[in-house]
Design an enzyme around this catalytic site. Structure first.
Site, PDB file in Angstrom:
ATOM      1  N   ASP A 183     -15.475 -27.314   1.300  1.00 51.21           N
ATOM      2  CA  ASP A 183     -16.544 -28.042   0.836  1.00 51.21           C
ATOM      3  C   ASP A 183     -17.602 -28.305   1.867  1.00 51.21           C
ATOM      4  O   ASP A 183     -18.859 -29.046   1.748  1.00 51.21           O
ATOM      5  CB  ASP A 183     -15.996 -29.379   0.439  1.00 51.21           C
ATOM      6  CG  ASP A 183     -15.263 -29.309  -0.739  1.00 51.21           C
ATOM      7  OD1 ASP A 183     -15.192 -28.576  -1.699  1.00 51.21           O
ATOM      8  OD2 ASP A 183     -14.292 -30.324  -0.973  1.00 51.21           O
TER       9      ASP A 183
ATOM     10  N   LYS B  38     -20.384 -35.268  -2.901  1.00 52.30           N
ATOM     11  CA  LYS B  38     -20.614 -34.300  -3.992  1.00 52.30           C
ATOM     12  C   LYS B  38     -19.575 -34.903  -5.032  1.00 52.30           C
ATOM     13  O   LYS B  38     -18.609 -35.521  -4.819  1.00 52.30           O
ATOM     14  CB  LYS B  38     -20.281 -32.862  -3.363  1.00 52.30           C
ATOM     15  CG  LYS B  38     -18.847 -32.595  -3.022  1.00 52.30           C
ATOM     16  CD  LYS B  38     -17.679 -32.428  -4.019  1.00 52.30           C
ATOM     17  CE  LYS B  38     -16.432 -32.077  -3.524  1.00 52.30           C
ATOM     18  NZ  LYS B  38     -15.474 -32.399  -4.229  1.00 52.30           N
TER      19      LYS B  38
HETATM   20  O1  C5P Z   1     -10.821 -26.011   2.501  1.00 48.92           O
HETATM   21  P1  C5P Z   1     -10.040 -27.662   2.536  1.00 48.92           P
HETATM   22  O2  C5P Z   1      -9.784 -27.976   4.013  1.00 48.92           O
HETATM   23  O3  C5P Z   1     -10.980 -28.512   2.001  1.00 48.92           O
HETATM   24  O4  C5P Z   1      -8.917 -27.370   1.644  1.00 48.92           O
HETATM   25  C1  C5P Z   1      -7.567 -28.534   1.631  1.00 48.92           C
HETATM   26  C2  C5P Z   1      -6.586 -27.687   0.999  1.00 48.92           C
HETATM   27  O5  C5P Z   1      -6.919 -27.869  -0.466  1.00 48.92           O
HETATM   28  C3  C5P Z   1      -6.232 -26.507   1.089  1.00 48.92           C
HETATM   29  O6  C5P Z   1      -5.112 -26.564   2.510  1.00 48.92           O
HETATM   30  C4  C5P Z   1      -5.606 -25.976  -0.120  1.00 48.92           C
HETATM   31  O7  C5P Z   1      -4.100 -26.403  -0.149  1.00 48.92           O
HETATM   32  C5  C5P Z   1      -6.311 -26.850  -1.112  1.00 48.92           C
HETATM   33  N1  C5P Z   1      -7.501 -25.984  -1.715  1.00 48.92           N
HETATM   34  C6  C5P Z   1      -7.066 -24.846  -2.574  1.00 48.92           C
HETATM   35  N2  C5P Z   1      -8.166 -23.817  -3.028  1.00 48.92           N
HETATM   36  C7  C5P Z   1      -9.366 -24.300  -2.495  1.00 48.92           C
HETATM   37  C8  C5P Z   1      -9.739 -25.323  -1.620  1.00 48.92           C
HETATM   38  C9  C5P Z   1      -8.745 -26.121  -1.245  1.00 48.92           C
HETATM   39  O8  C5P Z   1      -6.045 -24.512  -2.807  1.00 48.92           O
HETATM   40  N3  C5P Z   1     -10.453 -23.377  -3.037  1.00 48.92           N
END
Ligand code: C5P
Length: 306
Positions: A142, A15
């Site tokens: 994601d 993406k």
């Molecule tokens: O959800 P994911 O594991 O991809 O997120 C990785 C990190 O990215 C989270 O631990 C956070 O630090 C950051 N993040 C965030 N806000 C989001 C998505 C991700 O702060 N909406």
């Protein structure tokens, strides 16, 4: 001991965020997002088969950089789905990577989404899209979009999806960088920068959504916008040069993909994509280039062998 030799292979797209408006840091460590996801034709393939124990192997783009332990998102997906279904996840997961690793294109999330769809089929679970979406959202912000595909508005952490009307096919060039960027580090850099710079007014996805509705690539190029870009370029100043080179070489628009460091360039046709890819390569402003188009479907089974 495996009871079948059946293999299931799922293809999952990368993406790019056409728009990413990042709100405040929430109590749960995530940021509220308003984002427009767009699935593009760089794919990972996830193949699963029964085995004596849970394991993962990786081939393709950046294969040496993908963790093979419990932090691997496809492994986590197998554990979580197994737990939900009451099935021991004794499977071999083979990942064939076409999506850059740690590049801001949700390659790890794609692998998780692919593992969910593949294992649902291997185990004959027949989960609904909604049930798979709920498990996906637990694995990462994601992951639901990697199931969904197409072009979608993401709210909340990015996991609350609504399809958006997008006319036409969009042609892209991606400039891959040397090494990845850590997503939490990019969000933290944005928070730090906002704490001492005057943050700009909250932007809106309306221009991007309007361009998509009209199938207007030129307007879309002008509207591409990502709040994480300032943070990614502070951590990786060389990206400024890459983005600038793409614009000088005639791209309709340029943006850092997600948390970077991959840079995305929108162009008007497949032929323009090849031309820009060659020029970016020659300019020496990136490690490698890829061309792609979007939107494409989310995670789908492409082969089942019994
Ligand atoms: O959800 P994911 O594991 O991809 O997120 C990785 C990190 O990215 C989270 O631990 C956070 O630090 C950051 N993040 C965030 N806000 C989001 C998505 C991700 O702060 N909406």
């Amino acid at each position: 001991v495996p009871t079948t030799d059946t293999t299931v292979t799922v293809r999952v797209p990368a993406k790019v965020n056409l728009f990413l408006g990042c709100g405040l840091l929430r109590g749960d460590g995530f940021h509220d997002l308003t984002t427009v996801f767009h699935a593009v034709s760089l794919f990972d393939e996830v193949t699963v088969r029964e085995d004596d124990e849970l394991s993962v192997e990786v081939s393709g783009e950046g294969e040496g950089d993908v963790p093979l332990d419990e932090t691997n998102l496809a492994v986590r997906a197998a554990r979580l789905l197994g737990e939900r279904l009451g099935i021991r996840p004794e499977v071999r997961i083979s990942l064939h990577k076409g999506i850059p690793v740690a590049g801001g294109m949700a390659g790890g999330s794609a692998d998780a989404a692919g593992a969910l769809v593949a294992l649902d089929a291997l185990w004959g679970a027949g989960l609904t899209r909604e049930a798979l979406h709920a498990v996906a959202a637990e694995l990462g912000s994601d992951v639901p979009f990697a199931l969904h595909g197409g072009t979608a508005l993401g709210l909340g952490r990015g996991d609350q999806l609504t399809s958006v009307l997008a006319r036409g096919v969009y042609h892209w060039v991606f400039a891959l960088a040397e090494g990845g960027l850590s997503t939490p580090a990019v969000y933290a850099e944005l928070d730090a920068w906002r704490a001492d710079a005057d943050p700009r007014p909250v932007s809106s996805p309306d221009a991007v959504l309007g361009a998509l509705r009209g199938g207007n690539a030129k307007a879309l190029g002008a509207a591409l916008d990502n709040d994480l870009q300032v943070a990614a370029t502070r951590l990786r100043p060389a990206l400024r040069r890459t983005l600038e080179a793409g614009r000088e070489l005639g791209a309709l628009g340029s943006v850092v993909s997600g948390s970077g460091p991959t840079c995305a360039f929108l162009v008007g046709s497949a032929a323009d994509a090849l031309t820009l890819a060659a020029s970016l390569s020659a300019a020496g402003v990136c490690r490698a280039v890829r061309t792609a188009h979007g939107p494409v479907h989310g995670a789908r089974i492409v082969a089942t062998e019994i």
